[in-house]
Design a protein around this motif. Structure first.
Motif, PDB file in Angstrom:
ATOM      1  N   ILE A 158       0.845  -1.074  -0.050  1.00  0.00           N
ATOM      2  CA  ILE A 158       0.170  -0.211   0.062  1.00  0.00           C
ATOM      3  C   ILE A 158       0.922   1.237   0.031  1.00  0.00           C
ATOM      4  CG2 ILE A 158      -1.748   1.361   1.120  1.00  0.00           C
ATOM      5  CD1 ILE A 158      -2.563  -1.239   2.418  1.00  0.00           C
ATOM      6  N   GLU A 159       0.557   2.052  -0.842  1.00  0.00           N
ATOM      7  CA  GLU A 159       1.069   3.721  -0.823  1.00  0.00           C
ATOM      8  C   GLU A 159       0.076   4.534  -1.025  1.00  0.00           C
ATOM      9  OE1 GLU A 159       3.912   5.855  -3.970  1.00  0.00           O
ATOM     10  OE2 GLU A 159       4.868   4.066  -3.137  1.00  0.00           O
ATOM     11  N   GLY A 160      -0.158   5.360  -0.095  1.00  0.00           N
ATOM     12  CA  GLY A 160      -1.055   6.356   0.206  1.00  0.00           C
ATOM     13  C   GLY A 160      -2.284   5.812  -0.084  1.00  0.00           C
ATOM     14  N   GLU A 161      -3.418   6.302  -1.072  1.00  0.00           N
ATOM     15  CA  GLU A 161      -4.559   5.526  -1.242  1.00  0.00           C
ATOM     16  C   GLU A 161      -4.512   4.238  -2.389  1.00  0.00           C
ATOM     17  OE1 GLU A 161      -7.961   8.290  -1.734  1.00  0.00           O
ATOM     18  OE2 GLU A 161      -7.701   9.029   0.395  1.00  0.00           O
ATOM     19  N   ASP A 162      -3.297   4.107  -2.802  1.00  0.00           N
ATOM     20  CA  ASP A 162      -3.172   2.918  -3.887  1.00  0.00           C
ATOM     21  C   ASP A 162      -2.940   1.970  -3.319  1.00  0.00           C
ATOM     22  OD1 ASP A 162      -4.002   4.810  -5.962  1.00  0.00           O
ATOM     23  OD2 ASP A 162      -2.077   5.405  -6.351  1.00  0.00           O
ATOM     24  N   ALA A 163      -3.335   0.621  -3.435  1.00  0.00           N
ATOM     25  CA  ALA A 163      -3.027  -0.585  -3.045  1.00  0.00           C
ATOM     26  C   ALA A 163      -2.534  -1.557  -4.392  1.00  0.00           C
ATOM     27  CB  ALA A 163      -3.658  -1.227  -2.182  1.00  0.00           C
ATOM     28  N   THR A 164      -1.724  -2.501  -4.030  1.00  0.00           N
ATOM     29  CA  THR A 164      -1.507  -3.578  -5.066  1.00  0.00           C
ATOM     30  C   THR A 164      -1.550  -5.049  -4.522  1.00  0.00           C
ATOM     31  OG1 THR A 164      -0.045  -2.380  -6.767  1.00  0.00           O
ATOM     32  CG2 THR A 164      -0.021  -4.562  -6.776  1.00  0.00           C
ATOM     33  N   VAL A 165      -2.274  -5.795  -5.094  1.00  0.00           N
ATOM     34  CA  VAL A 165      -2.582  -7.130  -4.490  1.00  0.00           C
ATOM     35  C   VAL A 165      -1.715  -8.076  -5.552  1.00  0.00           C
ATOM     36  CG1 VAL A 165      -3.896  -9.072  -3.840  1.00  0.00           C
ATOM     37  CG2 VAL A 165      -4.562  -6.862  -2.983  1.00  0.00           C
ATOM     38  N   ALA A 166      -0.737  -8.528  -5.258  1.00  0.00           N
ATOM     39  CA  ALA A 166      -0.196  -9.748  -6.139  1.00  0.00           C
ATOM     40  C   ALA A 166      -0.658 -11.029  -5.873  1.00  0.00           C
ATOM     41  CB  ALA A 166       1.211  -9.572  -6.180  1.00  0.00           C
TER      42      ALA A 166
ATOM     43  N   ASP B 262      -0.216 -12.506 -11.339  1.00  0.00           N
ATOM     44  CA  ASP B 262      -0.759 -11.430 -11.769  1.00  0.00           C
ATOM     45  C   ASP B 262      -0.794 -10.325 -10.768  1.00  0.00           C
ATOM     46  OD1 ASP B 262      -3.322 -11.990 -10.359  1.00  0.00           O
ATOM     47  OD2 ASP B 262      -3.781 -13.353 -12.174  1.00  0.00           O
ATOM     48  N   ARG B 263      -0.999  -9.190 -10.933  1.00  0.00           N
ATOM     49  CA  ARG B 263      -1.161  -7.988 -10.148  1.00  0.00           C
ATOM     50  C   ARG B 263      -2.279  -7.284 -10.288  1.00  0.00           C
ATOM     51  NH1 ARG B 263       4.626  -7.338 -10.622  1.00  0.00           N
ATOM     52  NH2 ARG B 263       4.398  -6.059 -12.483  1.00  0.00           N
ATOM     53  N   HIS B 264      -3.119  -6.744  -9.258  1.00  0.00           N
ATOM     54  CA  HIS B 264      -4.397  -6.019  -9.549  1.00  0.00           C
ATOM     55  C   HIS B 264      -4.322  -4.603  -8.521  1.00  0.00           C
ATOM     56  CE1 HIS B 264      -6.389  -9.629 -11.373  1.00  0.00           C
ATOM     57  NE2 HIS B 264      -5.327 -10.214 -10.556  1.00  0.00           N
ATOM     58  N   THR B 265      -4.743  -3.711  -9.002  1.00  0.00           N
ATOM     59  CA  THR B 265      -5.002  -2.241  -8.273  1.00  0.00           C
ATOM     60  C   THR B 265      -5.912  -2.122  -7.551  1.00  0.00           C
ATOM     61  OG1 THR B 265      -5.255  -1.115 -10.420  1.00  0.00           O
ATOM     62  CG2 THR B 265      -2.892  -1.482  -9.948  1.00  0.00           C
ATOM     63  N   LEU B 266      -6.078  -1.502  -6.452  1.00  0.00           N
ATOM     64  CA  LEU B 266      -7.291  -1.057  -5.902  1.00  0.00           C
ATOM     65  C   LEU B 266      -7.152   0.397  -5.266  1.00  0.00           C
ATOM     66  CD1 LEU B 266      -6.538  -4.194  -4.547  1.00  0.00           C
ATOM     67  CD2 LEU B 266      -8.460  -4.098  -3.632  1.00  0.00           C
ATOM     68  N   GLU B 267      -8.031   1.183  -5.047  1.00  0.00           N
ATOM     69  CA  GLU B 267      -8.116   2.243  -4.337  1.00  0.00           C
ATOM     70  C   GLU B 267      -8.688   1.985  -2.969  1.00  0.00           C
ATOM     71  OE1 GLU B 267     -10.725   4.816  -6.442  1.00  0.00           O
ATOM     72  OE2 GLU B 267      -9.595   4.875  -8.276  1.00  0.00           O
TER      73      GLU B 267
END
Length: 601
Positions: free
Chosen positions: A266-274, A287-292
């Motif tokens: 997580i960085e700020g309001e952006d998150a990545t789930v691998a 794969d990777r997915h981005t979340l707010e």
């Protein structure tokens, strides 16, 4: 809303499972689930964070949907988050949602599978609106059940356009899928009785559909029609499993053949789930997915998600949101390996009911896999993916969902158009569409007709796909202008650009771009363009081979030989110009047949 208004609203709420929405001026700010709606909503009178307090202050109403089970509340919450993209929820950036079954509010209701119901999602509508059942997690199972319902009770599935103004029943009537209320082959009163039986099944009376299927299966077996009996047996098993908890299929597994490993950064309001996928002990996919993730920027710190069932914010909140939203359209694995507990009791109960083992490994091979997933997530977090880069380069809000268009024909014959879909940079083949066009040797008019068809379906609500963020036209300025004319005429406001093959120039209404050949966002456009071209050519070849040509009138030329000729030379005109030697090089064409071809053509 102030604290007293929240408490007052909570007093009238039921102590049942369900989903609530904080809204302002018709816009959803936050969606939450609850085992006890009254208790959960009352907790917002004393929010746990300043951010959620601001949300409550902004809200002017609270909407509810009561569900039968906690699992249904869990699924409905994910559905509504994807549908409304509320500012204060953790949101997975894709367009997936859970399928529902809708009975429309017509005099002769239509049954359909939809992800965007006409009424309030997940609840039975008022008398003036449709009745919606679900959400469900297994679309294939839902399709099987709906087909069985139509075959048993004859409920129509056609669009309003096809239903109105008919003077004879359509093919569905001949196939036994519909009793044709459109032409009053069945009177509306009898049809309504059949619809009520369908409703009773969807409300939980499994025998309404299972009993007639069982009788039909037994009759087929007695007649020694064993293939039909086996088909009915499989369908019956699906129907009998349909009303599990929350309506989802619960699969039993004897071992862990498929394991998903998740890592979060997580960085700020952006998150990545691998996500890593292991099957029979071997890594087969990643794969990777981005979340707010608003308010979830500090792992382990309480935030508004804690008020909705997660024990803490940060990584646990992101994991809980991702697991439910991601597996909307996908089979759950046998096991999930996580970097830490997600802390959501409803998600835990759902996974347990589905037979999914959830582990947080501390050492050994599983711990190394989790660390690998974390490394993959950290590599992406804070960076811009190709969809984000494309949106920035074109100065549009988003380029997550892109549709590509191309036309194909042979000198005006067998004209067709393709419409492909990409989501988060990957082809979404279930959302591909194709269209036969009026034969004409004019690429601009063909493109105009194709885009008019797509736009009209979208504006009139006849297309079940979400509106895209961007349209990509295979061609140059002329094709783009034709496409924009069609969009303007129909009134569909979606950005459109073109990608010309010769110099890979990106053409927009205002300017042209010549991006570096290694630009990731250019590669994304090229993939969309090339796939729309491939899909158009493939369909053109199919239509071309189906079209009757002068070759059919040539003695000695059958359907297979005709296909080989057209496959070899591309068109009748090219066959006409071919030499005798070239014609004889085609399998099945001898000297006599080649000479007959030359004389006839």
């Amino acid at each position: 809303m102030n604290a007293e208004e929240v408490r007052e609203r909570a007093k009238s709420l039921p102590r049942e499972p369900g989903v609530y929405q904080f809204r302002v001026d018709g816009t959803t700010l936050y969606v939450g689930k609850a085992v006890d709606l009254r208790s959960r909503v009352r907790s917002y009178a004393d929010p746990r964070s300043a951010r959620i307090r601001r949300m409550v202050d902004r809200a002017d109403e609270i909407e509810l949907a009561v569900t039968d089970t906690e699992t249904q509340a869990l699924l409905l919450e994910a559905n509504l988050i994807k549908r409304h993209q509320p500012r204060y929820n953790v949101r997975l950036k894709d367009d997936k949602s859970y399928p529902m079954v809708q009975l429309t509010a017509h005099n002769a209701p239509r049954i359909e599978i939809t992800r965007d119901p006409d009424g309030e999602a997940g609840s039975s509508a008022a008398a003036s609106g449709p009745t919606v059942f679900g959400p469900y997690t297994n679309k294939g199972q839902v399709e099987t059940v709906v087909k069985a319902l139509r075959e048993t009770y004859g409920v129509r599935g056609c669009s309003d356009h096809k239903y109105s103004g008919r003077d004879r029943p359509c093919l569905d009537y001949e196939m036994g899928l519909c009793t044709a209320p459109c032409t009053r082959e069945i009177d509306l009163e009898s049809y309504a009785e059949d619809v009520s039986l369908v409703e009773r099944f969807l409300e939980g009376e499994t025998g309404i559909l299972a009993d007639p299927l069982r009788r039909e299966m037994e009759a087929a077996a007695e007649e020694q029609n064993f293939e039909r009996a086996a088909n009915l047996r499989d369908r019956l098993e699906t129907v009998e499993a349909f009303h599990g908890e929350g309506g989802e299929a619960v699969q039993t597994r004897s071992d862990e053949r498929a394991v998903d490993i998740l890592g979060v950064a997580i960085e700020g309001e952006d998150a990545t789930v691998a996500r890593l996928r292991a099957e029979t002990g071997k890594l087969v996919d990643r794969d990777r997915h981005t979340l707010e993730a608003p308010g979830a920027d500090t792992a382990g710190q309480p935030n508004d998600e804690a008020a909705d069932g997660a024990a803490e914010g940060g990584v646990p909140a992101v994991l809980a949101a991702f697991i439910v939203q991601y597996y909307a359209e996908r089979d759950l694995p046998d096991a999930l390996l996580l970097p830490e507990r997600h802390g959501d009791s409803e998600v835990e109960a759902w996974l347990e009911a589905e037979g999914v083992s959830v582990r947080v490994p501390g050492a050994g091979r599983e711990a190394k896999l989790v660390e690998l997933a974390l490394k993959n997530a950290r590599r992406n977090v804070g960076g811009r993916d190709e969809c984000g880069m494309l949106a920035d380069a074109l100065e549009i809000d988003s380029a997550r969902r892109i549709e590509g268009f191309d036309v194909s024909h042979a000198q005006g014959k067998a004209a067709v158009g393709s419409n492909v879909t990409f989501v988060d940079g990957s082809a979404e083949k279930a959302h591909y569409r194709r269209k036969k066009l009026t034969d004409q040797n004019d690429d601009y008019d063909n493109m105009r007709a194709l885009l008019e068809w797509r736009a009209s379906r979208a504006v009139e609500g006849r297309d079940d796909r979400p509106d895209p963020d961007l349209l990509v036209i295979d061609g140059g300025e002329g094709q783009l202008e034709a496409a924009r004319d069609a969009l303007s005429e129909v009134g569909w406001d979606v950005p459109a650009i073109a990608l010309a093959k010769a110099e890979e120039r990106v053409v927009t209404p205002d300017r042209e771009y010549s991006w570096p050949s290694d630009a990731p966002h250019l590669h994304l456009l090229q993939r969309v363009r090339d796939e729309s071209h491939r899909f158009a050519v493939q369909y053109h070849q199919t239509v071309r081979d189906e079209v009757k040509t002068v070759l059919d009138d040539v003695p000695g030329i059958g359907p297979e030989t005709r296909k080989r000729l057209l496959g070899r030379f591309g068109s009748v005109e090219n066959v006409r110009e071919a030499s005798l030697d070239d014609l004889e090089s085609v399998s099945g064409i001898g000297t006599k047949t080649a000479e007959t071809l030359k004389s006839r053509l």
